[in-house]
Write a protein that holds these residues in place. Structure first.
Motif, PDB file in Angstrom:
ATOM      1  N   PRO A   1       0.726  -1.347  -0.096  1.00  0.00           N
ATOM      2  CA  PRO A   1       0.163  -0.036  -0.025  1.00  0.00           C
ATOM      3  C   PRO A   1       0.702   1.227   0.109  1.00  0.00           C
ATOM      4  O   PRO A   1       0.246   2.380  -0.204  1.00  0.00           O
ATOM      5  N   ALA A   2       2.177   0.870   0.301  1.00  0.00           N
ATOM      6  CA  ALA A   2       3.102   2.364   0.444  1.00  0.00           C
ATOM      7  C   ALA A   2       3.477   2.521  -1.053  1.00  0.00           C
ATOM      8  O   ALA A   2       4.314   3.652  -1.118  1.00  0.00           O
ATOM      9  N   ALA A   3       3.389   1.860  -1.874  1.00  0.00           N
ATOM     10  CA  ALA A   3       4.200   1.984  -3.179  1.00  0.00           C
ATOM     11  C   ALA A   3       3.689   3.356  -3.886  1.00  0.00           C
ATOM     12  O   ALA A   3       2.429   3.630  -4.008  1.00  0.00           O
ATOM     13  N   GLY A   4       4.708   4.062  -4.363  1.00  0.00           N
ATOM     14  CA  GLY A   4       4.354   5.405  -5.081  1.00  0.00           C
ATOM     15  C   GLY A   4       4.032   6.517  -3.997  1.00  0.00           C
ATOM     16  O   GLY A   4       3.899   7.557  -4.318  1.00  0.00           O
ATOM     17  N   GLY A   5       4.165   6.291  -2.804  1.00  0.00           N
ATOM     18  CA  GLY A   5       3.799   7.260  -1.508  1.00  0.00           C
ATOM     19  C   GLY A   5       4.961   8.217  -1.440  1.00  0.00           C
ATOM     20  O   GLY A   5       6.255   7.837  -1.908  1.00  0.00           O
ATOM     21  N   THR A   6       4.739   9.326  -0.893  1.00  0.00           N
ATOM     22  CA  THR A   6       5.713  10.179  -0.608  1.00  0.00           C
ATOM     23  C   THR A   6       5.937  10.301   0.912  1.00  0.00           C
ATOM     24  O   THR A   6       4.978  10.324   1.736  1.00  0.00           O
ATOM     25  N   PHE A   7       7.199  10.129   1.415  1.00  0.00           N
ATOM     26  CA  PHE A   7       7.500  10.106   2.715  1.00  0.00           C
ATOM     27  C   PHE A   7       8.276  11.113   3.201  1.00  0.00           C
ATOM     28  O   PHE A   7       8.886  12.038   2.518  1.00  0.00           O
ATOM     29  N   ALA A   8       8.304  11.491   4.510  1.00  0.00           N
ATOM     30  CA  ALA A   8       8.967  12.367   5.456  1.00  0.00           C
ATOM     31  C   ALA A   8       9.819  11.586   6.452  1.00  0.00           C
ATOM     32  O   ALA A   8       9.326  11.005   7.454  1.00  0.00           O
ATOM     33  N   ILE A   9      11.263  12.015   6.426  1.00  0.00           N
ATOM     34  CA  ILE A   9      11.969  11.149   7.302  1.00  0.00           C
ATOM     35  C   ILE A   9      12.416  12.367   8.188  1.00  0.00           C
ATOM     36  O   ILE A   9      13.029  13.202   7.751  1.00  0.00           O
ATOM     37  N   THR A  10      12.269  12.221   9.475  1.00  0.00           N
ATOM     38  CA  THR A  10      12.804  12.890  10.673  1.00  0.00           C
ATOM     39  C   THR A  10      13.850  12.427  11.539  1.00  0.00           C
ATOM     40  O   THR A  10      13.814  11.044  11.567  1.00  0.00           O
ATOM     41  N   GLY A  11      14.473  13.128  12.397  1.00  0.00           N
ATOM     42  CA  GLY A  11      15.253  12.553  13.358  1.00  0.00           C
ATOM     43  C   GLY A  11      16.651  12.140  12.734  1.00  0.00           C
ATOM     44  O   GLY A  11      17.463  11.357  13.521  1.00  0.00           O
ATOM     45  N   LEU A  12      17.117  12.572  11.718  1.00  0.00           N
ATOM     46  CA  LEU A  12      18.457  12.153  11.136  1.00  0.00           C
ATOM     47  C   LEU A  12      19.432  13.046  11.824  1.00  0.00           C
ATOM     48  O   LEU A  12      20.568  12.521  11.625  1.00  0.00           O
ATOM     49  N   GLY A  13      19.223  14.190  12.286  1.00  0.00           N
ATOM     50  CA  GLY A  13      20.087  14.678  13.048  1.00  0.00           C
ATOM     51  C   GLY A  13      20.993  15.548  12.200  1.00  0.00           C
ATOM     52  O   GLY A  13      22.074  15.874  12.477  1.00  0.00           O
ATOM     53  N   VAL A  14      20.751  15.752  11.031  1.00  0.00           N
ATOM     54  CA  VAL A  14      21.394  16.669   9.876  1.00  0.00           C
ATOM     55  C   VAL A  14      20.513  17.356   8.916  1.00  0.00           C
ATOM     56  O   VAL A  14      19.340  17.069   9.016  1.00  0.00           O
ATOM     57  N   ARG A  15      20.781  18.443   8.481  1.00  0.00           N
ATOM     58  CA  ARG A  15      20.047  19.364   7.673  1.00  0.00           C
ATOM     59  C   ARG A  15      20.595  19.472   6.358  1.00  0.00           C
ATOM     60  O   ARG A  15      21.946  19.248   6.024  1.00  0.00           O
ATOM     61  N   GLY A  16      19.628  20.026   5.596  1.00  0.00           N
ATOM     62  CA  GLY A  16      19.952  19.940   4.007  1.00  0.00           C
ATOM     63  C   GLY A  16      20.174  21.782   3.988  1.00  0.00           C
ATOM     64  O   GLY A  16      19.975  22.575   4.803  1.00  0.00           O
ATOM     65  N   LEU A  17      20.178  22.041   2.793  1.00  0.00           N
ATOM     66  CA  LEU A  17      20.356  23.398   2.496  1.00  0.00           C
ATOM     67  C   LEU A  17      19.018  23.983   1.371  1.00  0.00           C
ATOM     68  O   LEU A  17      18.472  22.909   0.830  1.00  0.00           O
ATOM     69  N   PRO A  18      18.619  25.177   1.477  1.00  0.00           N
ATOM     70  CA  PRO A  18      17.619  25.497   0.704  1.00  0.00           C
ATOM     71  C   PRO A  18      17.774  25.070  -0.804  1.00  0.00           C
ATOM     72  O   PRO A  18      18.692  25.269  -1.365  1.00  0.00           O
ATOM     73  N   PRO A  19      16.626  24.766  -1.397  1.00  0.00           N
ATOM     74  CA  PRO A  19      16.760  24.389  -2.855  1.00  0.00           C
ATOM     75  C   PRO A  19      16.959  25.781  -3.545  1.00  0.00           C
ATOM     76  O   PRO A  19      16.439  26.913  -3.123  1.00  0.00           O
ATOM     77  N   THR A  20      17.428  25.758  -4.728  1.00  0.00           N
ATOM     78  CA  THR A  20      17.583  27.138  -5.521  1.00  0.00           C
ATOM     79  C   THR A  20      16.400  26.774  -6.550  1.00  0.00           C
ATOM     80  O   THR A  20      15.852  25.870  -7.107  1.00  0.00           O
ATOM     81  N   ASN A  21      15.651  28.124  -6.685  1.00  0.00           N
ATOM     82  CA  ASN A  21      14.565  28.405  -7.653  1.00  0.00           C
ATOM     83  C   ASN A  21      15.312  28.723  -9.127  1.00  0.00           C
ATOM     84  O   ASN A  21      16.473  29.120  -9.174  1.00  0.00           O
ATOM     85  N   PHE A  22      14.269  28.670 -10.412  1.00  0.00           N
ATOM     86  CA  PHE A  22      14.881  28.966 -11.566  1.00  0.00           C
ATOM     87  C   PHE A  22      15.032  30.378 -11.559  1.00  0.00           C
ATOM     88  O   PHE A  22      13.947  31.310 -11.344  1.00  0.00           O
ATOM     89  N   LYS A  23      16.297  30.906 -11.848  1.00  0.00           N
ATOM     90  CA  LYS A  23      16.671  32.716 -11.779  1.00  0.00           C
ATOM     91  C   LYS A  23      16.555  33.005 -13.353  1.00  0.00           C
ATOM     92  O   LYS A  23      17.747  32.912 -13.691  1.00  0.00           O
ATOM     93  N   VAL A  24      15.447  33.377 -13.816  1.00  0.00           N
ATOM     94  CA  VAL A  24      15.553  33.733 -15.315  1.00  0.00           C
ATOM     95  C   VAL A  24      15.251  35.161 -15.253  1.00  0.00           C
ATOM     96  O   VAL A  24      14.581  35.729 -14.543  1.00  0.00           O
ATOM     97  N   ASN A  25      15.782  35.773 -16.595  1.00  0.00           N
ATOM     98  CA  ASN A  25      15.480  36.897 -17.007  1.00  0.00           C
ATOM     99  C   ASN A  25      13.916  37.112 -17.199  1.00  0.00           C
ATOM    100  O   ASN A  25      13.188  36.508 -18.135  1.00  0.00           O
ATOM    101  N   LEU A  26      13.196  37.954 -16.207  1.00  0.00           N
ATOM    102  CA  LEU A  26      11.694  37.933 -16.284  1.00  0.00           C
ATOM    103  C   LEU A  26      11.209  38.565 -17.368  1.00  0.00           C
ATOM    104  O   LEU A  26       9.942  38.196 -17.911  1.00  0.00           O
TER     105      LEU A  26
END
Ligand SMILES: O=C(O)[C@H](O)[C@@H](O)[C@H](O)[C@H](O)CO
Ligand SMILES: [Zn+2]
Length: 327
Positions: free
Chosen positions: A293-318
């Protein structure tokens, strides 16, 4: 360190991919490639929106969704082997299907059945996205038909790597000197020297070899980097994500997921300490699906004790983008 917890946050989709965290809305974007749908899941309210991208064909694919910097309702997506702009209102909950506002580029004319797969923006906000041939089953396709492209703020497109089989995970080192890359069928995580000013990459080498590490059954898929410079990789067929230190080519940690086909990972949550994970139902028989039943699911893993960095958006000439949308 608190205990590692894996929680399913969104019900199963067919082929989940391209998770991207939006900090100011506390929501996760991701796609369901084969259904040509983009998803938006708000972590606190649990609101879940799905938008179908209508290309005019019932078989089209969408493999990435990245916010366009400075335009909260505009997103960069792929559509088969094109890159497109779509408008997705943040306020209209009844918007269920859209046609692209503009097509920015179409690639791989010599391989008409190719499609885009994984894509992400580099630290400068340029998009990197790769292509692949048509799969008949996960990992089954004509090899070496894909390429990796880089699209800059002026919408110039450069082919950076050729002869890719399944264009997948991308990550940039914290000092912006190394680009990590996965071609799933090369069974490895590779690194290139990366020039942040020009986007040129060179000196490809393998930093982690799946077969040599006893992981012949797993296919490396999506990937992200943490604040210590370690890589987190989704293992398709492998029922897990794992953390690899690319400096020594060693596995540091493995986290098991409740389903087999893990497709991608990204950091998110208010302090970027949650690892979001997408997965796929593709390749599972009706029987296997019924017992998973979990196939294709989206999961949140917490408690890893490490962090990531903010993602970058597409910076385009508007201004240029608006011209494309108007034409
Ligand atoms: O998620 C992706 O990147 C692809 O679109 C998928 O098709 C799988 O990765 C592939 O089947 C196994 O690697
Ligand atoms: Zn992928």
């Amino acid at each position: 360190m608190s205990a590692v917890q894996v929680k399913q946050v969104v019900e199963g989709v067919h082929l989940g991919e391209g998770p991207h965290w939006v900090q100011d809305q506390q929501c996760l974007l991701f796609v369901d490639i084969t259904k040509s749908n983009v998803h938006r899941y708000f972590l606190q309210t649990k609101r879940h929106q799905v938008l179908h991208i209508d290309s005019g064909s019932s078989e089209s694919t969408v493999s990435l969704i990245i916010p366009i910097e400075g335009e909260p309702d505009l997103f960069l997506t792929s559509l088969d082997r094109s890159l497109a702009v779509v408008k997705w209102s943040t306020t209209d909950p009844d918007q269920h299907t859209v046609k692209p506002k503009a097509i920015l580029h179409t690639v791989d004319d010599h391989y008409p059945t190719n499609r885009f797969n994984d894509g992400k923006c580099d630290p400068q906000g340029r998009l990197w996205a790769g292509t692949m041939g048509k799969e008949t089953a996960p990992g089954q396709l004509d090899m070496y038909q894909g390429s990796l492209f880089c699209i800059d703020a002026d919408l110039n497109i450069t082919n950076r790597v050729n002869k890719i089989s399944i264009a997948n995970g991308l990550a940039w080192s914290l000092d912006r000197k190394t680009f990590y890359y996965i071609d799933s069928l090369a069974h490895s995580i590779d690194a290139f020297d990366y020039d942040d000013a020009t986007s040129k990459i060179e000196n490809r080498r393998t930093v982690f070899d799946y077969k040599a590490s006893g992981l012949a059954k797993d296919l490396p898929d999506g990937m992200c980097i943490d604040e210590t410079g370690n890589l987190w990789v989704a293992n398709f067929f492998g029922k897990k994500v794992m953390c690899v230190d690319p400096k020594v080519g060693k596995i540091i940690r493995k986290v098991e997921l409740p389903t087999q086909n893990i497709t991608s990972v990204c950091w998110g949550g208010a302090d970027y300490s949650t690892l979001f994970v997408t997965s796929a139902q593709t390749g599972l028989s009706a029987e296997a699906l019924a017992s998973d039943p979990a196939a294709g699911g989206t999961f949140a893993i917490t408690g890893l004790g490490v962090r990531g960095l903010p993602p970058t958006n597409f910076k385009v000439n508007l201004n240029l983008l608006k011209e494309k949308i108007a034409s």
